[in-house]
Write an enzyme that holds these catalytic residues in place. Structure first.
Site, PDB file in Angstrom:
ATOM      1  N   ALA A 208      31.449  33.572  42.948  1.00 25.18           N
ATOM      2  CA  ALA A 208      32.628  33.250  42.140  1.00 25.18           C
ATOM      3  C   ALA A 208      33.885  33.548  42.942  1.00 25.18           C
ATOM      4  O   ALA A 208      33.812  33.801  44.148  1.00 25.18           O
ATOM      5  CB  ALA A 208      32.602  34.062  40.850  1.00 25.18           C
ATOM      6  N   ASN A 209      35.027  33.494  42.314  1.00 24.25           N
ATOM      7  CA  ASN A 209      36.276  33.862  42.986  1.00 24.25           C
ATOM      8  C   ASN A 209      37.189  34.557  41.987  1.00 24.25           C
ATOM      9  O   ASN A 209      36.839  34.714  40.827  1.00 24.25           O
ATOM     10  CB  ASN A 209      36.933  32.626  43.599  1.00 24.25           C
ATOM     11  CG  ASN A 209      37.242  31.582  42.547  1.00 24.25           C
ATOM     12  OD1 ASN A 209      38.063  31.798  41.666  1.00 24.25           O
ATOM     13  ND2 ASN A 209      36.555  30.443  42.618  1.00 24.25           N
ATOM     14  N   ARG A 210      38.366  34.974  42.461  1.00 27.00           N
ATOM     15  CA  ARG A 210      39.224  35.839  41.641  1.00 27.00           C
ATOM     16  C   ARG A 210      40.137  35.087  40.674  1.00 27.00           C
ATOM     17  O   ARG A 210      41.014  35.683  40.072  1.00 27.00           O
ATOM     18  CB  ARG A 210      40.103  36.694  42.548  1.00 27.00           C
ATOM     19  CG  ARG A 210      39.343  37.706  43.328  1.00 27.00           C
ATOM     20  CD  ARG A 210      40.301  38.619  44.082  1.00 27.00           C
ATOM     21  NE  ARG A 210      39.632  39.327  45.147  1.00 27.00           N
ATOM     22  CZ  ARG A 210      38.858  40.389  44.946  1.00 27.00           C
ATOM     23  NH1 ARG A 210      38.672  40.855  43.731  1.00 27.00           N
ATOM     24  NH2 ARG A 210      38.263  40.968  45.961  1.00 27.00           N
ATOM     25  N   SER A 211      39.979  33.797  40.511  1.00 27.08           N
ATOM     26  CA  SER A 211      40.860  33.067  39.592  1.00 27.08           C
ATOM     27  C   SER A 211      40.662  33.580  38.159  1.00 27.08           C
ATOM     28  O   SER A 211      39.539  33.722  37.686  1.00 27.08           O
ATOM     29  CB  SER A 211      40.512  31.574  39.648  1.00 27.08           C
ATOM     30  OG  SER A 211      41.106  30.914  38.561  1.00 27.08           O
ATOM     31  N   ALA A 274      39.990  26.859  40.372  1.00 26.52           N
ATOM     32  CA  ALA A 274      39.643  27.319  41.724  1.00 26.52           C
ATOM     33  C   ALA A 274      38.157  27.011  41.892  1.00 26.52           C
ATOM     34  O   ALA A 274      37.291  27.812  41.543  1.00 26.52           O
ATOM     35  CB  ALA A 274      39.914  28.809  41.850  1.00 26.52           C
TER      36      ALA A 274
END
Ligand code: C5P
Length: 399
Positions: A208-211, A274
């Site tokens: 995943a990512n930090r969005s 994102a």
């Protein structure tokens, strides 16, 4: 749009009631006639005298006032308005309205009306998040009540912050215009993608990512407030989806692309998600386990579809306005310009997401808007404000 419209403003009892004085001015500046009903609790915060001075009309407070009932009556009050605005809509007022209580003038009017109702909730974040309020909110929305806000922010109580602040007067004005069918984007369909994607490694792990989804969520709300029909395609975000939009929840990039394609046609599409560039090619169907050999598993990656590029380059049925975001950590504008050209979108909203900026996951954003005409630096603004400005630009571009 508001000229000569009759607005019945029901004022609930919360500290945000003081902002309603400004709301009355803003509505009247635009030519609306405002008549106010105040609950008993509202009168603990602002007085009928100040409200009446601003509405230049009688202020109604009592269901059992013989004179008022003879002169106008609660049924006429309910029927004579083009729009009923409830601000602040307290947890108590929402609960009563959701269940059809009619024990005072405000609730009797809400039950007796067949006109559009717009609520601007304001309450402590825990009260807003409570399952009872969630149920009442969903019930009222299903009954056709429109909502504006609440926003994230600081509460009157020292040290408390969260979702529960009443929307600002100008947002309520925009929502009132939209509720009356006159928003600048009335009748337009806009798709917004938002949040991160989750790309599975195995059934319990993912990349995943930090969005947080905050900017996309704010944008969907701002477009809705201008009257657009919004399809909100969201990955697993950490902020709740806005009310009054069609939410399509997805996890992976491929699901997001399919949801966007299913939502077309649209006049505009804004890709604020994102999206993971790669997915795990050899994702395991069962949970991966250590095998005791001390060797780490090797993940193979496959490229995900680029949703923005796919939609930008559609030969038939491309939205008239396709907007991408570019989160960059260096040479922001140069990279964003190149991205605009490479992907074929109309505009790019570029921002600097170096950790020091605090933008990713934060409440503010500093963006550069890149269009065919050039690059515009916007000042550092709350994400809600960036959203409102961008929504207004989208409305102007669609004409
Ligand atoms: O290439 P990059 O990920 O930096 O581009 C960002 C823009 O492209 C964003 O608008 C994002 O939503 C969109 N995007 C997409 N599908 C992808 C990757 C990015 O729609 N697979």
């Amino acid at each position: 749009m508001l000229a000569d419209k009759r607005i019945l403003l029901i004022i609930g009892g919360g500290i945000a009631a003081y902002k309603v004085l400004d709301l009355i001015r803003r509505l009247r500046e635009r030519g609306a006639a405002v008549r106010a009903v105040m609950t008993a609790a509202a009168q603990e915060f602002v007085t009928p005298l100040s409200v009446g001075a601003l509405t230049a009309d009688h202020v109604f407070t009592d269901l059992f006032d013989r004179q008022d009932e003879q002169d106008v009556g609660h049924i006429r009050l309910a029927r004579e308005a083009d729009l009923i605005v409830v601000a602040p809509a307290t947890a108590d007022l929402m609960a009563k309205a959701a269940h059809g209580f009619a024990g005072d003038l405000a609730t009797a009017v809400l039950l007796a009306t067949d006109h559009k109702v717009l609520m601007a909730p304001a309450m402590n974040p825990r009260m807003w998040a409570h399952p009872a309020t969630r149920r009442n909110h969903a019930r009222l929305a299903a009954d056709g009540v429109a909502f504006v806000g609440p926003a994230m922010g600081e509460m009157a109580e020292a040290g408390e912050a969260g979702e529960g602040r009443m929307a600002e007067p100008l947002e309520i004005v925009a929502a009132a215009e939209a509720a009356l069918g006159g928003g600048a984007l009335a009748g337009r369909h806009v798709i917004v993608t938002s949040g991160p994607t989750h790309e599975p490694i195995d059934p319990v792990r993912y990349i995943a990512n930090r969005s947080s989804g905050a900017q996309g969520t704010a944008l969907a709300a701002a477009l809705r407030d201008l009257g657009a029909r919004v399809t909100f395609v969201t990955g697993p975000a950490s902020v709740p989806a806005p009310s009054g939009v069609e939410v399509v929840a997805v996890e992976t990039a491929r699901e997001m692309l399919a949801a966007v394609e299913a939502a077309l046609p649209a006049e505009a599409a804004v890709f604020a998600a994102a999206v993971a560039d790669w997915r795990v090619k050899n994702a395991s169907h069962s949970k991966m386990k250590k095998d005791g050999s001390g060797r780490a598993p090797a993940l193979e990656f496959a490229e995900n579809p680029d949703i923005l590029a796919t939609v930008s380059q559609m030969e038939a049925g491309r939205p008239r306005l396709v907007i991408g975001f570019a989160a960059e950590t260096d040479d922001v504008v140069a990279h964003a310009r190149a991205k605009r050209a490479r992907k074929g979108c109309d505009w790019i909203v570029a921002n600097d997401v170096r950790p020091a900026t605090g933008i990713m996951g934060g409440a503010e954003n500093a963006v550069t808007l890149i269009t065919g005409e050039g690059a515009e630096d916007w000042p550092r603004l709350a994400k809600d404000e960036v959203a409102r400005r961008l929504a207004a630009r989208i409305a102007a571009a669609l004409g």
